[in-house]
Design a protein around this motif. Sequence first.
Motif, PDB file in Angstrom:
ATOM      1  N   ASP A 139     -66.145  29.263 -57.550  1.00 52.46           N
ATOM      2  CA  ASP A 139     -67.067  29.529 -58.650  1.00 52.46           C
ATOM      3  C   ASP A 139     -68.008  30.644 -58.232  1.00 52.46           C
ATOM      4  O   ASP A 139     -68.411  30.726 -57.070  1.00 52.46           O
ATOM      5  N   ILE A 140     -68.330  31.513 -59.178  1.00 57.36           N
ATOM      6  CA  ILE A 140     -69.323  32.558 -58.934  1.00 57.36           C
ATOM      7  C   ILE A 140     -70.430  32.392 -59.963  1.00 57.36           C
ATOM      8  O   ILE A 140     -70.174  32.442 -61.170  1.00 57.36           O
ATOM      9  N   GLY A 141     -71.632  32.180 -59.482  1.00 57.86           N
ATOM     10  CA  GLY A 141     -72.807  32.144 -60.350  1.00 57.86           C
ATOM     11  C   GLY A 141     -72.761  31.142 -61.494  1.00 57.86           C
ATOM     12  O   GLY A 141     -73.296  31.416 -62.561  1.00 57.86           O
ATOM     13  N   GLY A 142     -72.082  30.023 -61.304  1.00 54.16           N
ATOM     14  CA  GLY A 142     -72.040  29.003 -62.352  1.00 54.16           C
ATOM     15  C   GLY A 142     -71.038  29.272 -63.457  1.00 54.16           C
ATOM     16  O   GLY A 142     -71.042  28.601 -64.494  1.00 54.16           O
ATOM     17  N   SER A 143     -70.143  30.226 -63.237  1.00 55.61           N
ATOM     18  CA  SER A 143     -69.180  30.581 -64.284  1.00 55.61           C
ATOM     19  C   SER A 143     -68.239  29.428 -64.622  1.00 55.61           C
ATOM     20  O   SER A 143     -67.815  29.290 -65.769  1.00 55.61           O
ATOM     21  N   ARG A 144     -67.916  28.585 -63.654  1.00 53.62           N
ATOM     22  CA  ARG A 144     -67.023  27.439 -63.917  1.00 53.62           C
ATOM     23  C   ARG A 144     -67.698  26.446 -64.859  1.00 53.62           C
ATOM     24  O   ARG A 144     -67.065  25.929 -65.770  1.00 53.62           O
ATOM     25  N   ASP A 145     -68.992  26.182 -64.636  1.00 60.34           N
ATOM     26  CA  ASP A 145     -69.714  25.271 -65.536  1.00 60.34           C
ATOM     27  C   ASP A 145     -69.804  25.850 -66.939  1.00 60.34           C
ATOM     28  O   ASP A 145     -69.628  25.137 -67.927  1.00 60.34           O
ATOM     29  N   ALA A 146     -70.055  27.141 -67.023  1.00 57.33           N
ATOM     30  CA  ALA A 146     -70.121  27.791 -68.335  1.00 57.33           C
ATOM     31  C   ALA A 146     -68.771  27.692 -69.037  1.00 57.33           C
ATOM     32  O   ALA A 146     -68.699  27.405 -70.237  1.00 57.33           O
ATOM     33  N   ARG A 147     -67.686  27.899 -68.290  1.00 55.12           N
ATOM     34  CA  ARG A 147     -66.350  27.794 -68.881  1.00 55.12           C
ATOM     35  C   ARG A 147     -66.043  26.351 -69.281  1.00 55.12           C
ATOM     36  O   ARG A 147     -65.437  26.110 -70.332  1.00 55.12           O
ATOM     37  N   ALA A 148     -66.457  25.377 -68.463  1.00 53.56           N
ATOM     38  CA  ALA A 148     -66.238  23.970 -68.810  1.00 53.56           C
ATOM     39  C   ALA A 148     -66.945  23.630 -70.116  1.00 53.56           C
ATOM     40  O   ALA A 148     -66.397  22.903 -70.959  1.00 53.56           O
ATOM     41  N   ASN A 149     -68.152  24.151 -70.311  1.00 55.53           N
ATOM     42  CA  ASN A 149     -68.872  23.930 -71.571  1.00 55.53           C
ATOM     43  C   ASN A 149     -68.140  24.564 -72.742  1.00 55.53           C
ATOM     44  O   ASN A 149     -68.055  23.991 -73.831  1.00 55.53           O
ATOM     45  N   GLU A 150     -67.600  25.756 -72.515  1.00 56.34           N
ATOM     46  CA  GLU A 150     -66.832  26.446 -73.556  1.00 56.34           C
ATOM     47  C   GLU A 150     -65.576  25.641 -73.915  1.00 56.34           C
ATOM     48  O   GLU A 150     -65.220  25.507 -75.092  1.00 56.34           O
ATOM     49  N   ARG A 198     -56.682  23.591 -67.925  1.00 54.90           N
ATOM     50  CA  ARG A 198     -55.877  22.635 -68.683  1.00 54.90           C
ATOM     51  C   ARG A 198     -56.155  21.208 -68.230  1.00 54.90           C
ATOM     52  O   ARG A 198     -56.243  20.300 -69.051  1.00 54.90           O
ATOM     53  N   LYS A 199     -56.340  21.016 -66.941  1.00 56.09           N
ATOM     54  CA  LYS A 199     -56.655  19.669 -66.444  1.00 56.09           C
ATOM     55  C   LYS A 199     -57.982  19.186 -67.018  1.00 56.09           C
ATOM     56  O   LYS A 199     -58.107  18.037 -67.454  1.00 56.09           O
ATOM     57  N   LEU A 200     -58.980  20.054 -67.019  1.00 51.92           N
ATOM     58  CA  LEU A 200     -60.275  19.678 -67.592  1.00 51.92           C
ATOM     59  C   LEU A 200     -60.129  19.276 -69.058  1.00 51.92           C
ATOM     60  O   LEU A 200     -60.703  18.279 -69.500  1.00 51.92           O
ATOM     61  N   VAL A 201     -59.348  20.053 -69.813  1.00 52.72           N
ATOM     62  CA  VAL A 201     -59.161  19.767 -71.233  1.00 52.72           C
ATOM     63  C   VAL A 201     -58.356  18.479 -71.420  1.00 52.72           C
ATOM     64  O   VAL A 201     -58.695  17.649 -72.262  1.00 52.72           O
ATOM     65  N   HIS A 202     -57.287  18.306 -70.632  1.00 54.37           N
ATOM     66  CA  HIS A 202     -56.503  17.059 -70.722  1.00 54.37           C
ATOM     67  C   HIS A 202     -57.427  15.850 -70.537  1.00 54.37           C
ATOM     68  O   HIS A 202     -57.353  14.871 -71.301  1.00 54.37           O
ATOM     69  N   ASP A 203     -58.287  15.909 -69.529  1.00 53.41           N
ATOM     70  CA  ASP A 203     -59.204  14.797 -69.252  1.00 53.41           C
ATOM     71  C   ASP A 203     -60.159  14.570 -70.422  1.00 53.41           C
ATOM     72  O   ASP A 203     -60.398  13.424 -70.826  1.00 53.41           O
TER      73      ASP A 203
END
Length: 162
Positions: free
Chosen positions: A92-103, A132-137
């Motif tokens: 993750d860079i600068g919280g981009s994964r969390d931002a994408r998870a929210n999206e 895809r795993k995040l969305v499946h969950d």
Amino acid sequence: MTTERAVEDLSLEELEADGDLAADYIEGLLDIADLDGDIDIEVANGRVYVSVTGGDEELDRLATADAVQALQDLARLAVQARAGRFSRLIVDIGGSRDARANELTRMVDAAVAQIAAGRSEVELEPMSSYERKLVHDEVAERGYHSESRGEGRDRRLVISKR
């Protein structure tokens, strides 16, 4: 034993070692690019999470989905070259994964609303296996069904009622 099975069976020490190898690799890249950043390593759910944070504006510009995915792929290859095994580490860079998870959660919200309004299924945009795993969950948690369709970079999720 398959490679995937071996990855799931890694000990905490092996996961931490993978995190250290990835952090060393990323730190070397940051030094070459003359970028400042702090690197944090966390082990959770059988995965290593390596986060790069800092106040450098140039670093923040790297926080695009493609750049983060590329850095993750490179870090995984570096770990594999040094440790001799595949790594499922997440970068993750600068919280981009969390931002994408929210999206992604908003995408699921919209898809579920469309299904509630009468659509039989909703196809989402192509995404990485981790996304895809995040969305499946998320979909399963809401009581809906999801399946992956397509190949390679065009692989996407389709959400429907159970």
